[in-house]
Enzyme design. Structure first.
Site, PDB file in Angstrom:
ATOM      1  N   ASP A 117      -3.547   2.513  -5.887  1.00 54.68           N
ATOM      2  CA  ASP A 117      -2.415   2.801  -5.002  1.00 54.68           C
ATOM      3  C   ASP A 117      -2.045   1.609  -4.133  1.00 54.68           C
ATOM      4  O   ASP A 117      -1.443   1.772  -3.071  1.00 54.68           O
ATOM      5  CB  ASP A 117      -2.731   4.008  -4.117  1.00 54.68           C
ATOM      6  N   GLU A 118      -2.387   0.417  -4.578  1.00 52.67           N
ATOM      7  CA  GLU A 118      -2.074  -0.780  -3.815  1.00 52.67           C
ATOM      8  C   GLU A 118      -1.933  -1.970  -4.744  1.00 52.67           C
ATOM      9  O   GLU A 118      -2.407  -1.944  -5.888  1.00 52.67           O
ATOM     10  CB  GLU A 118      -3.153  -1.058  -2.767  1.00 52.67           C
TER      11      GLU A 118
ATOM     12  N   ASP B 124       0.853  -1.194   0.000  1.00 51.62           N
ATOM     13  CA  ASP B 124       0.000   0.000   0.000  1.00 51.62           C
ATOM     14  C   ASP B 124       0.885   1.240   0.000  1.00 51.62           C
ATOM     15  O   ASP B 124       1.726   1.417   0.881  1.00 51.62           O
ATOM     16  CB  ASP B 124      -0.894  -0.004   1.246  1.00 51.62           C
TER      17      ASP B 124
END
Length: 432
Positions: free
Chosen positions: A129-130, A40
């Site tokens: 975003d992960e 993350d």
């Protein structure tokens, strides 16, 4: 924008958490049969702005237009969070640096991080975003998975300047949840044998699939922790929450069979943006809608998908929302076909005498282009159109999306800044 940004987590873990990388050092647990690594990116958008401009280091940074899309951990100390209005953010933190951001720059950073993830995992499922990395069976190659996470973290920091938080667990849900306990810039592992103890006393809201509405229902039944939820039979949970009830039954027991897929077919592809100033000008609104439709269609073509349903969403200057969806006669990834329906929906939606703050388009109900059977009568025309857009995509891949602008989107030239990635839109264009 999808709006997903985890709140700052406390760097704590009890005896039920085995293995953690942090200020205290590194421990080396043994491998489990199935090992998922969740990566993350910390404070995704705001952190990138701090890397791009070192003067912002240590300052409260906000990225957003109208509302906060992302904020730095320095800003979160003032109570700021994703989704909060900028007016409220200014009241709580008058010294905050507010930036509109640049979607394509953020994607470049994310893609580099995902490339590094692929160097350690045979299957990597990427989101905004992960990433979920399946490390199962890589023990002989990489050794201890927590040490692998530590090495990956260091490479990401060295090459991008960004910190990431890593969680390692026997499934996706647990890997993500254990990572949240060590945000930001931490890494932790939960072995399969300790999942029940780890989950038992955690707040019910932390269980994957429990949103605000579900949490309210469960707390009204005096079910406040994940352990409390285990008291309900699967039949009761299904009666309360339908299909999701069975998932909650499994998840509260630490079970999640969802695999990390290298190329997950998305439920939808959305592109939206706020206007740089509120506008009621039809040419500007239609131009932006055509530009966003082109970006969304290109993303669908890259995944070999054809959308069957188109939705248009408007947000007025006074905050009121309007959205409508309609199915195409046949699934299509061609810009003109999608745009024709999108403009029809816009005409039906934009009926108030109020300027617009934002506009967006969403493609969904996908069919695979690879498995489609062409029509006998329009196959030649469809082939020509497909070849045309394939050529457009090739040119844009080589020289940037901004090299080709056509149709109503030409009205945006001179009004918006432009680079090789296309028009410089406001941050909410960062949807899926």
């Amino acid at each position: 924008m999808n709006g997903r940004e985890d709140s700052e987590g406390a760097v704590t873990a009890g005896a039920d958490v085995a293995g953690m990388i942090g200020p205290a050092g590194v421990t080396h647990p043994g491998d489990d049969d199935r090992t998922i690594l969740h990566v993350d990116i910390d404070a995704f958008l705001a952190a990138i702005e701090q890397v791009r401009d070192p003067r912002l280091k240590g300052q409260p940074v906000i990225v957003g237009a109208g509302v906060i899309a992302s904020c730095s951990y320095e800003a979160r100390r003032f109570g700021l969070r994703a989704g909060m209005s900028l007016s409220e953010a200014r009241r709580l933190c008058p010294n905050a640096v507010i930036l509109e951001g640049h979607a394509q720059v953020y994607r470049c950073f994310a893609e580099r991080i995902f490339e590094l993830c692929r160097e350690v995992a045979p299957a990597v499922e990427c989101h905004l975003d992960e990433a979920y990395c399946d490390l199962t069976g890589t023990g002989r190659l990489h050794g201890d998975p927590l040490a692998t996470a530590g090495t990956l973290k260091q490479r990401i920091l060295t090459e991008t300047g960004l910190t990431v938080t890593c969680g390692v667990g026997p499934n996706r849900m647990l890997a993500k949840l254990i990572g949240k306990t060590v945000k930001p810039d931490g890494a932790a592992r939960i072995p399969a044998g300790e999942t029940e103890a780890f989950l038992r006393d955690r707040p019910i809201e932390q269980l994957a699939g429990v949103g605000h509405a579900h949490a309210h229902t469960l707390r009204s039944m005096n079910l406040n922790t994940i352990g409390d939820l285990r008291a309900l039979p699967v039949e009761v949970l299904e009666a309360l929450f339908g299909v999701n009830g069975r998932l909650l039954y499994e998840r509260c027991r630490g079970r999640d069979t969802t695999a990390a897929s290298e190329r997950e077919v998305p439920l939808s592809i959305a592109r939206e943006t706020s206007f740089h100033r509120h506008t009621a000008e039809r040419t500007e609104i239609e131009g932006m809608l055509e530009y966003l439709a082109g970006r969304a269609c290109r993303a669908a073509r890259e995944l070999a998908l054809k959308p069957g349903t188109i939705a248009v969403r408007l947000r007025y200057a006074d905050g009121e929302m309007a959205e409508q969806a309609r199915a195409l006669a046949m699934p299509s990834d061609a810009d003109p076909v999608v745009l024709e329906l999108a403009l029809l929906l816009l005409a039906r939606l934009f009926t108030r005498r109020v300027a617009l703050h934002a506009v967006g388009i969403t493609l969904s109900r996908f069919a695979s282009r690879l498995a489609e059977q062409g029509s006998l009568f329009d196959e030649r025309e469809a082939g020509r159109r497909a070849a045309l857009f394939q050529a457009f995509d090739g040119v844009r891949q080589a020289f940037g999306h901004g090299v080709l602008v056509s149709g109503r989107a030409l009205h945006l030239k001179g009004r918006l800044d432009q680079d090789r990635h296309g028009f410089v839109l406001r941050t909410p264009s960062l949807t899926q």
